[in-house]
Structures are given as structure tokens and as C-alpha cells.
Write a protein that holds these residues in place. Structure first.
Motif, PDB file in Angstrom:
ATOM      1  N   MET A 276       0.845  -1.193   0.000  1.00 10.72           N
ATOM      2  CA  MET A 276       0.000   0.000   0.000  1.00 10.72           C
ATOM      3  C   MET A 276       0.885   1.250   0.000  1.00 10.72           C
ATOM      4  N   ILE A 277       1.892   1.234   0.843  1.00 11.82           N
ATOM      5  CA  ILE A 277       2.804   2.378   0.950  1.00 11.82           C
ATOM      6  C   ILE A 277       3.540   2.607  -0.364  1.00 11.82           C
ATOM      7  N   ARG A 278       4.061   1.541  -0.905  1.00 18.24           N
ATOM      8  CA  ARG A 278       4.777   1.659  -2.164  1.00 18.24           C
ATOM      9  C   ARG A 278       3.875   2.177  -3.277  1.00 18.24           C
ATOM     10  N   ARG A 279       2.672   1.631  -3.361  1.00 19.61           N
ATOM     11  CA  ARG A 279       1.735   2.073  -4.397  1.00 19.61           C
ATOM     12  C   ARG A 279       1.392   3.547  -4.230  1.00 19.61           C
ATOM     13  N   TYR A 280       1.172   3.954  -2.990  1.00 21.06           N
ATOM     14  CA  TYR A 280       0.789   5.352  -2.808  1.00 21.06           C
ATOM     15  C   TYR A 280       1.956   6.287  -3.111  1.00 21.06           C
TER      16      TYR A 280
ATOM     17  N   TYR B 277     -11.736 -16.629   1.047  1.00 19.08           N
ATOM     18  CA  TYR B 277     -12.048 -15.261   0.638  1.00 19.08           C
ATOM     19  C   TYR B 277     -11.129 -14.820  -0.483  1.00 19.08           C
ATOM     20  N   LYS B 278     -11.661 -13.940  -1.324  1.00 21.68           N
ATOM     21  CA  LYS B 278     -10.787 -13.498  -2.394  1.00 21.68           C
ATOM     22  C   LYS B 278      -9.824 -12.419  -1.896  1.00 21.68           C
ATOM     23  N   PRO B 279      -8.751 -12.256  -2.635  1.00 19.02           N
ATOM     24  CA  PRO B 279      -7.673 -11.369  -2.198  1.00 19.02           C
ATOM     25  C   PRO B 279      -8.132  -9.972  -1.802  1.00 19.02           C
ATOM     26  N   ASP B 280      -9.049  -9.410  -2.567  1.00 13.31           N
ATOM     27  CA  ASP B 280      -9.459  -8.044  -2.259  1.00 13.31           C
ATOM     28  C   ASP B 280     -10.171  -7.920  -0.915  1.00 13.31           C
TER      29      ASP B 280
ATOM     30  N   GLU C 183     -16.396   7.349 -12.683  1.00 14.16           N
ATOM     31  CA  GLU C 183     -15.721   6.078 -12.907  1.00 14.16           C
ATOM     32  C   GLU C 183     -14.205   6.267 -12.872  1.00 14.16           C
ATOM     33  N   ARG C 184     -13.752   7.317 -13.532  1.00 13.77           N
ATOM     34  CA  ARG C 184     -12.321   7.563 -13.608  1.00 13.77           C
ATOM     35  C   ARG C 184     -11.725   7.766 -12.219  1.00 13.77           C
ATOM     36  N   ILE C 185     -12.339   8.629 -11.443  1.00 14.25           N
ATOM     37  CA  ILE C 185     -11.796   8.923 -10.115  1.00 14.25           C
ATOM     38  C   ILE C 185     -11.915   7.718  -9.183  1.00 14.25           C
ATOM     39  N   LEU C 186     -13.062   7.079  -9.201  1.00 18.45           N
ATOM     40  CA  LEU C 186     -13.260   5.942  -8.302  1.00 18.45           C
ATOM     41  C   LEU C 186     -12.234   4.850  -8.576  1.00 18.45           C
TER      42      LEU C 186
ATOM     43  N   LEU D 148      -8.743   5.964  -7.365  1.00 16.77           N
ATOM     44  CA  LEU D 148      -8.525   5.879  -5.923  1.00 16.77           C
ATOM     45  C   LEU D 148      -8.399   4.427  -5.459  1.00 16.77           C
ATOM     46  N   CYS D 149      -9.240   3.573  -6.005  1.00 20.28           N
ATOM     47  CA  CYS D 149      -9.139   2.156  -5.657  1.00 20.28           C
ATOM     48  C   CYS D 149      -7.773   1.622  -6.074  1.00 20.28           C
ATOM     49  N   GLY D 150      -7.338   2.037  -7.223  1.00 17.96           N
ATOM     50  CA  GLY D 150      -6.046   1.596  -7.720  1.00 17.96           C
ATOM     51  C   GLY D 150      -4.914   2.044  -6.810  1.00 17.96           C
ATOM     52  N   ALA D 151      -5.024   3.256  -6.292  1.00 16.12           N
ATOM     53  CA  ALA D 151      -3.978   3.778  -5.410  1.00 16.12           C
ATOM     54  C   ALA D 151      -3.875   2.930  -4.149  1.00 16.12           C
ATOM     55  N   LEU D 152      -4.991   2.347  -3.746  1.00 20.79           N
ATOM     56  CA  LEU D 152      -4.992   1.504  -2.544  1.00 20.79           C
ATOM     57  C   LEU D 152      -4.661   0.051  -2.874  1.00 20.79           C
ATOM     58  N   GLY D 153      -4.601  -0.245  -4.152  1.00 20.99           N
ATOM     59  CA  GLY D 153      -4.301  -1.615  -4.553  1.00 20.99           C
ATOM     60  C   GLY D 153      -5.531  -2.498  -4.678  1.00 20.99           C
TER      61      GLY D 153
END
Length: 496
Positions: A50-54, A286-289, A409-412, A415-420
Motif C-alpha cells: 500500500m505504501i509503495r503504491r501510494y 475469501y478473495k484477495p481483495d 468512474e475515472r476517479i473511483l 482511488l481504488c487503484g492507489a490503494l491496490g
RNA sequence: GGCGGUGUAGCCAAGUGGUAAGGCGGAGGUCUGCAAAACCUCUAUUCGCCGGUUCGAAUCCGGCCGCCGCCUCCA
């Protein structure tokens, strides 16, 4: 406002000022490959992911190094138990580790040095330390002399005299000058893996590998060194002592970051309690997410209590987020033919502002020592707004709707992507785009099949044959396909 | 004994001086053939307890209590 990180050594949040502008060098202690990793290990790896992605999301170029400890007592013992060589054992569990991380959607580190591949680098450091008097040889072992490093204890905030002198194993105690001295090199017993050294055959102590390898790949005074909180003492304290004693005056690490512990049902995970839960076990259910969502919901430094209930909650909240993306994509798909026009009505310009403001708030929270839990709060507020707008847009198709939806859609997704989130699998559990348009010459696609089924079901509904339509819906649900009836007909998605 | 952390609703969890985010769960309502999804309303006058500072404190200070981790291998 820039990024702030909590630095363990100063016990304060500090502005993140990289050694080199725009670039971050970071090192995090990786696994000892003697078993499948457990959910607590997973938390740490997920936190640093998470840290690296952000950091990358924020525009930094990150060089991330994570070591693999592939020689150590635990590996030797375990190999004996499994009746294979330590090398084979390490190889086996390294593969398992990589598979686990891959499944979790963790971005692979840029460099993953193995301890066994860097014995020479370690020997060089040890020899230097012996030469300078910071370390001493004792009966084939080499120990670091803690009394020679004045800064010892600064990282963990310990005053050695006040420590409880706990029972350490006898042989080592006899060889050490001081109980707090720690092994840089251990002489090998017969049958154990060994390397030649100036002090005879042996193997490196645990702490030396991280000092040697981090500096080798990142240089001295690199930006971020991470790991679990339980590594602060003695592991990181020792790493620091070695590294700084080896290059006097030079700082080893600028920011020390530590990930909080994970407890199971309010208790520490431990062998004696028999409550160790492997990541594999959880992934079976459970799935990864879901696991990622659970971790993101608690600040990375806080303790996290892991339980079945917490997983169920995380799953439900993940689904709320997923449904929103699904609903968004679904409506956009139905709006496919229409043009994108400028937003006209107030409601739409207002929402576009809201959406863009959400990103600003999101960044503010993440900039504040990676507060993913607060950032998620922003995401969920955004979800509510978007959902409300989707309902409105379904009713009156205003010309600006498509623009609003696309921007949402773009923003959502950003942001999800930034959190992984939603990065691990190629599809977000049955989103329209994921299973659309793949035409095959030979076999019918799922899309084509579903189109037919839904058409037949629709006929049943039209003649009020609800028994048949419900049978179709229930049957599909058992196959993992969820049907939803809306005002514009029925739609479907894959349940995870 | 030493060091560190933590105590916020039924559960999880943000919030470090300006009047309690968010998620889960629960109650009611809207929509719907029924479901599902979604939306709306409600669900902590109060942040472990007691004092103090302040115009104002969950947030700062003092004391007390509880829980957890580290001090030995540990993510």
C-alpha cells in the motif's frame, strides 16, 4: 501539503524528504522461507505494498528492495523435519511465497536479494567490523560488541541496563562478552550448511544480511526501512548498529516505518496457542481483495484484530464498493451510443466538483502517514454520492449524465487503484467490461448464453410465470451468477 | 521490572484544541411480481474512570483502571 510519515526513531510524524528528489529508496524485511506465510506476515507485506503504491501514485519513482532469508535455524530445523535439504526447503517455500504475493496482487519488489547469494558482501562487513574493533571473534563465532556503539538502543528506545536479562541459550552466552552482543557469524555444526570464512566454516547471523544487502542495493542513508513492529528490537536495532558502526558517521536509514501487529481473536498468533492462520487458508475462503480491504480498514501502525467476523464485514464493504463500480459501468454501457456533452444542470456540475474534491481529500488522508482507513471513508462517501446520482440518471437521462458518470468512474477507479484494490485479478468480479465482447468462432461466450437465458426468462416474466423466472434466477445463483431485475430489463454478474 | 502502544456506538474503525468520518449489523420507509442492488430516515449529547488547564477537550496535563505488544525466534 506533502507526505508525512511516522518515523519510529524520532517517534514523530516527519515530512518525507527523499535523499534524491522525486525518488524513494525503500527496503523492507521479507520472509524467512521456512513455511507458508501467515496472515500476520501478509498484513505487513500488504501494508508496504500500500505504501509503495501510494508513493508511486504521488509521483515518486520507487526502488523497493525486499530480502529473502533463505538460511537460518528455522530453515535447517524444518528441513530436517520434512526430510529434505535446507536448499530444497527454502526453494519450496519461496515459490509458495511468490505465489501468495502474486495472488494478493502485491507489486513485486524491484530487487529480491537472497541471503545465500550475498555471503561475500556480509563477510566484507563483518571483517570490517572486526578490524575496527566493533566486533570480536569467539570460538569460531563473531559477535558485535554492543558497548562499542553508543547509539545502541536509540531506535527501540531501550536502555540496556533496564532490560530483563532473559535466559539465552548457554553456549552463546559463554562466548559473548555481554548478553546483548549478537552474532554476526555463527560457526556451523556438522551437517549444517556452511560457508568458508576467516573464522572457519559457518553461516551469517540473521541481522547482518539486511544491513549488507540494503546498503549494497540502496546505498547508505537510504529513505525508508520497514518491517513488522516486532522487528524493531532486536533486529532493526542490530541492523542499525552494524551498519552505522561499519561506516562511522554515516546514517543507515532516514525513515524507519513499522507495520502494526495482527492478532487473532484478540490474542497474539503463536505456536503455543495454536492459532496461526496461514494466508493460504484465508485465500481458500475469501478473495484477495477482501483481505486487502480488511487491512486497509485499519491504520497500518495500529493493531488489527483478525477474526471471522472481521472478514465477513470486510467482504460486505468490499461488495458495496464493487457494486457501485458495477452499477456505474452498467449504466455507462447502456448509454453507449449517446454522446458526451457538457454538464448542464447544477446537480451535475455539483457532482463533478464533489468527485474531484474527493480525490483531494483522499490524498490529504493518505499524505498523513498513509491513513488508508480515513481515505476509505472518503471513498465510501463518494460511493454514496455516485449511487444516488446513478438512480437519478436512470430516471431522467440528461445530456450531461455521461460526462458525470465517466468522471466518477475515472476517479473511483483511480482511488481504488492507489490503494491496490481490484488490481489482482483481470476482472472485477463480473463487471460488464470484463466479460464483454470476446467472440469465439467455435464456442458460445458466456455473454451470448446469458443473453439467451435472460430473454427466455423475460418472456416468462411477461406472462407472469414467476415460478419459471424464479427457478432460472435461483438456479443461476447456485452457479454463481446473480440476476438483478431493473426498470430496463435484467442484468447479471458473476458472484465471486 | 523496563520500553512502546491502546481503550470512541452492538461489532470494526477514523478523528491530537472548535463541537463525533466511514464500514458492518439493526429498525423503518421508497423502488420492485418477488428478490437483488440502490436511495432516504433513525441507530454515541458522547469518546475507560477521576480531577485539572482552556471561552472551548475524544483531543493538552496529572492520577487511576483495563487490554495488548516488545524485552528470547517472530511480520
Amino acid at each position: 501539503m506533502g507526505l508525512k510519515v511516522y518515523n519510529t526513531i524520532s517517534r514523530k510524524k516527519e515530512d518525507l524528504v527523499p535523499r534524491e528528489k522525486g525518488k524513494i529508496s525503500m527496503y523492507s524485511c521479507g520472509p524467512t522461507v521456512y513455511n507458508f506465510i501467515h496472515i500476520g506476515n501478509a498484513r505487513t507485506f500488504l501494508n508496504f505494498d500500500m505504501i509503495r503504491r501510494y508513493l508511486e501514485f504521488s509521483g515518486y519513482e520507487v526502488t523497493f528492495v525486499q530480502n529473502i532469508t533463505d538460511v537460518d535455524d528455522k530453515i535447517i530445523n524444518r528441513a530436517r523435519e520434512e526430510g529434505i535439504t535446507p536448499e530444497e526447503l527454502a526453494e519450496k517455500y519461496l515459490e509458495a511465497f511468490n505465489r501468495d504475493m502474486g495472488e494478493m496482487g502485491v507489486v513485486p519488489p524491484d530487487i529480491t536479494p537472497k541471503a545465500t547469494g550475498h555471503i561475500g558482501d556480509m563477510l566484507k562487513v563483518i571483517e570490517g567490523l572486526v578490524a575496527s574493533g566493533a566486533a570480536y571473534e569467539s570460538d569460531g563465532d563473531v559477535y558485535f560488541d554492543v558497548s562499542k556503539f553508543p547509539g545502541y538502543g536509540e531506535l527501540s528506545g531501550r536502555v540496556l541496563d533496564e532490560q530483563q536479562v532473559t535466559s539465552q541459550c548457554g553456549v552463546e552466552m559463554e562466548r559473548k562478552k555481554n548478553p546483548n552482543d549478537f552474532a554476526l557469524w555463527k560457526s556451523s555444526k556438522p551437517g549444517e550448511p556452511y560457508w568458508e570464512s576467516p573464522w572457519g566454516p559457518g553461516r551469517p547471523g540473521w541481522h547482518i544480511e539486511c544491513s549488507a544487502m540494503s546498503v549494497k542495493y540502496l546505498g547508505v542513508d537510504f529513505d525508508i526501512h520497514g518491517g513488522g513492529q516486532d522487528l524493531i528490537f532486536p533486529h532493526h536495532e542490530n541492523e542499525r548498529a552494524q551498519a552505522e558502526a561499519y561506516s562511522p558517521g554515516g546514517r543507515f536509514v532516514k525513515y524507519w516505518m513499522h507495520s502494526g501487529m495482527l492478532n487473532i481473536d484478540k490474542e497474539k498468533m503463536s505456536k503455543s496457542l495454536g492459532n496461526i492462520k496461514s494466508l493460504r487458508e484465508v485465500l481458500d475462503e475469501y478473495k484477495p481483495d477482501v483481505i486487502r480491504m480488511l487491512m486497509l480498514g485499519t491504520h497500518y501502525r495500529s493493531p488489527l484484530n483478525f477474526s471471522d467476523e472481521s472478514l465477513v464485514d470486510a467482504k460486505a464493504s468490499l461488495e458495496r464498493l464493487q457494486n457501485c463500480i458495477f452499477n456505474l459501468k452498467d449504466l455507462l454501457k447502456r448509454l453507449d451510443g449517446s454522446k458526451v456533452s457538457m454538464a448542464t444542470i447544477d446537480r451535475e456540475t455539483e457532482l463533478i466538483d464533489y468527485v474531484n474534491n474527493a480525490e483531494v481529500e483522499f490524498r490529504n488522508h493518505m499524505d498523513d502517514d498513509f491513513n488508508s482507513a480515513a481515505a476509505l471513508g472518503v471513498v465510501f462517501n463518494l460511493v454514496r454520492e455516485i449511487n444516488a446520482y446513478i438512480t437519478e440518471a436512470e430516471e431522467h437521462r440528461s445530456p450531461g449524465a455521461k460526462l458525470v458518470l465517466l468522471e466518477s468512474e475515472r476517479i473511483l477507479e483511480k482511488l481504488c487503484g492507489a490503494l491496490g484494490l481490484f488490481q489482482s485479478s483481470p476482472e472485477v468480479a463480473g463487471l460488464p467490461s470484463a466479460h464483454a465482447g470476446r467472440k469465439s468462432e467455435t464456442a458460445p461466450t458466456l455473454d451470448e448464453m446469458m443473453e439467451l437465458i435472460l430473454e427466455v426468462r423475460q418472456r416468462a416474466r411477461e406472462r407472469k410465470d414467476f415460478e419459471s423466472s424464479d427457478a432460472i434466477r435461483d438456479g443461476l445463483l447456485k452457479l454463481g451468477i446473480q440476476i438483478e431485475d431493473g426498470r430496463e430489463g435484467s442484468r447479471w454478474r458473476l458472484e465471486r
